[in-house]
Design a protein around this motif. Sequence first.
Motif, PDB file in Angstrom:
ATOM      1  N   UNK A 125       0.874  -1.248  -0.091  1.00 11.80           N
ATOM      2  CA  UNK A 125      -0.083  -0.059   0.075  1.00 11.80           C
ATOM      3  C   UNK A 125       1.030   1.100  -0.062  1.00 11.80           C
ATOM      4  N   UNK A 126       0.502   2.175  -0.801  1.00  7.59           N
ATOM      5  CA  UNK A 126       0.965   3.714  -0.809  1.00  7.59           C
ATOM      6  C   UNK A 126       0.759   4.631   0.383  1.00  7.59           C
ATOM      7  N   UNK A 127      -0.193   4.054   1.338  1.00  8.97           N
ATOM      8  CA  UNK A 127      -0.846   4.886   2.255  1.00  8.97           C
ATOM      9  C   UNK A 127       0.028   5.125   3.450  1.00  8.97           C
ATOM     10  N   UNK A 128       0.169   6.230   3.725  1.00  5.82           N
ATOM     11  CA  UNK A 128       1.343   6.715   4.703  1.00  5.82           C
ATOM     12  C   UNK A 128       0.747   8.070   5.369  1.00  5.82           C
ATOM     13  N   UNK A 129       1.505   8.310   6.626  1.00  4.92           N
ATOM     14  CA  UNK A 129       1.047   9.789   7.180  1.00  4.92           C
ATOM     15  C   UNK A 129       1.965  10.542   6.335  1.00  4.92           C
TER      16      UNK A 129
ATOM     17  N   UNK B  83     -14.019   3.876   7.609  1.00  6.29           N
ATOM     18  CA  UNK B  83     -14.285   5.163   8.144  1.00  6.29           C
ATOM     19  C   UNK B  83     -14.616   6.085   7.267  1.00  6.29           C
ATOM     20  N   UNK B  84     -14.243   5.881   6.138  1.00  7.34           N
ATOM     21  CA  UNK B  84     -14.287   7.007   4.999  1.00  7.34           C
ATOM     22  C   UNK B  84     -12.828   6.818   3.799  1.00  7.34           C
ATOM     23  N   UNK B  85     -12.971   7.673   2.846  1.00 10.56           N
ATOM     24  CA  UNK B  85     -11.914   7.257   1.871  1.00 10.56           C
ATOM     25  C   UNK B  85     -10.705   7.876   2.448  1.00 10.56           C
ATOM     26  N   UNK B  86      -9.593   7.515   1.719  1.00 12.23           N
ATOM     27  CA  UNK B  86      -8.220   7.878   2.064  1.00 12.23           C
ATOM     28  C   UNK B  86      -7.648   8.363   0.659  1.00 12.23           C
ATOM     29  N   UNK B  87      -7.278   9.515   0.518  1.00  9.69           N
ATOM     30  CA  UNK B  87      -6.798  10.083  -0.797  1.00  9.69           C
ATOM     31  C   UNK B  87      -5.354   9.627  -1.317  1.00  9.69           C
ATOM     32  N   UNK B  88      -5.546   9.534  -2.512  1.00  8.86           N
ATOM     33  CA  UNK B  88      -4.502   8.781  -3.266  1.00  8.86           C
ATOM     34  C   UNK B  88      -4.234   9.582  -4.436  1.00  8.86           C
ATOM     35  N   UNK B  89      -2.931   9.323  -5.002  1.00  6.80           N
ATOM     36  CA  UNK B  89      -2.452  10.071  -6.196  1.00  6.80           C
ATOM     37  C   UNK B  89      -2.044   9.332  -7.428  1.00  6.80           C
ATOM     38  N   UNK B  90      -2.544   9.210  -8.618  1.00  7.19           N
ATOM     39  CA  UNK B  90      -1.990   8.396  -9.643  1.00  7.19           C
ATOM     40  C   UNK B  90      -2.584   9.354 -11.024  1.00  7.19           C
ATOM     41  N   UNK B  91      -1.540   9.080 -11.911  1.00 12.02           N
ATOM     42  CA  UNK B  91      -1.694   9.487 -13.086  1.00 12.02           C
ATOM     43  C   UNK B  91      -1.714   8.288 -14.026  1.00 12.02           C
ATOM     44  N   UNK B  92      -2.975   7.991 -14.929  1.00 10.35           N
ATOM     45  CA  UNK B  92      -2.696   6.560 -15.440  1.00 10.35           C
ATOM     46  C   UNK B  92      -3.473   7.003 -16.977  1.00 10.35           C
ATOM     47  N   UNK B  93      -2.661   6.242 -17.710  1.00 13.36           N
ATOM     48  CA  UNK B  93      -3.243   6.478 -19.247  1.00 13.36           C
ATOM     49  C   UNK B  93      -3.346   5.134 -20.120  1.00 13.36           C
ATOM     50  N   UNK B  94      -4.378   4.961 -20.852  1.00 14.07           N
ATOM     51  CA  UNK B  94      -4.962   3.723 -21.501  1.00 14.07           C
ATOM     52  C   UNK B  94      -5.222   4.275 -23.040  1.00 14.07           C
ATOM     53  N   UNK B  95      -4.610   3.359 -23.811  1.00 16.20           N
ATOM     54  CA  UNK B  95      -4.663   3.523 -25.248  1.00 16.20           C
ATOM     55  C   UNK B  95      -6.022   2.629 -25.583  1.00 16.20           C
ATOM     56  N   UNK B  96      -7.145   3.079 -26.206  1.00 22.08           N
ATOM     57  CA  UNK B  96      -8.093   2.169 -26.592  1.00 22.08           C
ATOM     58  C   UNK B  96      -8.158   2.253 -27.972  1.00 22.08           C
ATOM     59  N   UNK B  97      -8.058   1.293 -28.750  1.00 22.90           N
ATOM     60  CA  UNK B  97      -7.974   1.152 -30.047  1.00 22.90           C
ATOM     61  C   UNK B  97      -8.854   0.013 -30.785  1.00 22.90           C
ATOM     62  N   UNK B  98      -9.261   0.407 -32.088  1.00 24.11           N
ATOM     63  CA  UNK B  98      -9.947  -0.871 -32.741  1.00 24.11           C
ATOM     64  C   UNK B  98      -9.035  -1.807 -33.227  1.00 24.11           C
ATOM     65  N   UNK B  99      -9.464  -3.068 -33.030  1.00 23.07           N
ATOM     66  CA  UNK B  99      -8.454  -3.955 -33.534  1.00 23.07           C
ATOM     67  C   UNK B  99      -8.108  -4.009 -34.945  1.00 23.07           C
TER      68      UNK B  99
ATOM     69  N   UNK C 265      -8.253   0.406  -4.203  1.00 25.65           N
ATOM     70  CA  UNK C 265      -8.147   1.703  -3.396  1.00 25.65           C
ATOM     71  C   UNK C 265      -7.540   1.130  -2.115  1.00 25.65           C
ATOM     72  N   UNK C 266      -7.848  -0.112  -1.598  1.00 26.99           N
ATOM     73  CA  UNK C 266      -6.845  -0.395  -0.352  1.00 26.99           C
ATOM     74  C   UNK C 266      -5.655  -0.290  -0.412  1.00 26.99           C
ATOM     75  N   UNK C 267      -5.044  -0.210  -1.735  1.00 26.37           N
ATOM     76  CA  UNK C 267      -3.590  -0.212  -1.782  1.00 26.37           C
ATOM     77  C   UNK C 267      -3.248   0.870  -2.409  1.00 26.37           C
ATOM     78  N   UNK C 268      -3.802   1.733  -3.411  1.00 28.86           N
ATOM     79  CA  UNK C 268      -3.544   3.107  -4.064  1.00 28.86           C
ATOM     80  C   UNK C 268      -4.287   4.156  -3.508  1.00 28.86           C
ATOM     81  N   UNK C 269      -5.187   3.881  -2.417  1.00 25.81           N
ATOM     82  CA  UNK C 269      -6.040   5.021  -1.852  1.00 25.81           C
ATOM     83  C   UNK C 269      -6.943   5.428  -2.884  1.00 25.81           C
ATOM     84  N   UNK C 270      -7.635   6.504  -2.763  1.00 32.38           N
ATOM     85  CA  UNK C 270      -8.715   6.876  -3.595  1.00 32.38           C
ATOM     86  C   UNK C 270      -8.210   7.967  -4.644  1.00 32.38           C
ATOM     87  N   UNK C 271      -7.868   7.645  -5.830  1.00 29.33           N
ATOM     88  CA  UNK C 271      -7.309   8.458  -6.599  1.00 29.33           C
ATOM     89  C   UNK C 271      -8.285   9.401  -7.366  1.00 29.33           C
ATOM     90  N   UNK C 272      -9.338   9.455  -6.958  1.00 34.11           N
ATOM     91  CA  UNK C 272     -10.572  10.350  -7.468  1.00 34.11           C
ATOM     92  C   UNK C 272     -10.606  10.288  -9.081  1.00 34.11           C
TER      93      UNK C 272
END
Lengths: 426, 85
Positions: A34-38, A243-259, A349-356
């Motif tokens: 998990x990346x969740x820390x103080x 108890x509520x969501x824990x905030x996380x940060x991530x940038x994620x990119x996906x290429x969606x393409x016709x076969x 989200x248990x590992x990454x936090x909530x990346x909104x």
Amino acid sequence: MRTNNVVGVTGMGIVSAIGDSLASFSDSLKRGTSGIRHNESAARPKPSVNIVSAIRDFVFLEKLGKLKNIPEEKLTKAKRLGLRAPFVIQTSILSALQAWEQASLFDNPPLASRIALIIAGQNSTQNHQYGLISAFRENPEYLSPRYALEFLETNQVGVLSELFGIEGEGLVVGGASATGNVGLIKGHQLVESGMVDLCLVVGVVAELSPLDIQGFINIGAMGGKAYIDKATEACRPFDTNHEGFIYGQASAAIIIEATSSSSLRNVLPLAEIGGGIIVLDGNSSANPSKNGELKAMTGALLKARLSVTDIDYINTHGSSSPLGDKTEAAAILKLLGAHTPNVWLNATKGLTGHCLYSAGMVEAIATILQMKEGFLHPNKNLNEPIDKKLKFCGDKFVKYKVKAALSTSFGFGGINTCIVIKRGNF
Amino acid sequence: MSKEYVFEAVKKVILEVLPHVEPEIITIDKQLKDVGANSIDRMEIVTMSMQALELKLSLMSFAGVSNIEGLVDVLEETLAKKEID
């Protein structure tokens, strides 16, 4: 519109608290890291809860230098566009370059006008603006002229289209915590309808300002209050002590393409996107709706021409919010019925936090990596599940080859989304 | 404050805005676009140069400026006036 276009994912990229490449992110998923820390933040005033799954020790040029197989000309361009840009733009550049490389798009990409760009993100410059306010109050004359470009969310559209030479449609989509899925759904529609051959979807980092964090605390959505000294235990999707969501940060990119497009480059899709839908509750408030969530899941199955019994895994929204988890568990039970014991569930989200804004994208990537590599990641802190009938993964990873998955994301304002991801016959 | 001092301050700003530029090519007779600055870069160089020299001028003051020397002159004149005041 329904066509016979098969829509795949041909590239993915990620910069997160638990990995800045697909390999390191996948490794963290397997280990349940998990990346969740103080969070030791310099922000003032200090938020009353300071537990974050943050992208730490980020140096743009170092991360750029670590990317492999990027042509020199693209690296130079990325440096010029990113070096002095805000953190959020820099992370988008890095994840998008990874995805572009994996899809082998540096050589022989489709026509520029047949490529679309969707930025899944909203309010991503909040913290950047917050950081400028005190200097601006003293000397408004010295505000950088670049600010007028940078505070617009569409700056991401400009930067990434220039980097990759994209000349088809370009737009920004938002859907609160469902933003990532909204981006994937709109990208899928563009490709499936044949309007473009390929769509780059980028889920942007939510870089919350202290103001935004306090807002989430005051509305009662953010957790961590009872876990101030036990940060690693704060995020516990579907656990009785959530108890509520824990905030996380991530940038994620996906290429969606016709076969039909990827086959021209001899690129095999990593997975197939069956489609997805967005359903509104007609609700301006923050509370979820079992009926709305159920409608999103059944609607996505219908879109993908699958039945419930075809599904063997759900990557849940699972935000660790007591009402959210309870509502989602009830919706899933209603959807699955007698099929419930056959469907594995976990909450990324248990590992990454909530990346909104990027959460749906991060979770789509997690789903596809698990599918490709034949495992399901552990559920962190799920000691006492709120429902005993649902088949949640435990605290160790499970060896399993997912065939067809749902990935759900729900947002404030009654926004329900669900996408279908299939292993596909490639 | 000398013209050289102002030029050095402007040059430092140019290098900050355009980190890929070799310092030797920035000479006072050149235009900002000759060293690779686009229109936003040019406006940023003006704003940041004012900030570095603690000056506040309306952007109209730079209307007749055609090269780095013109920019340096406007800044230097204003600086000189400020010192007399």
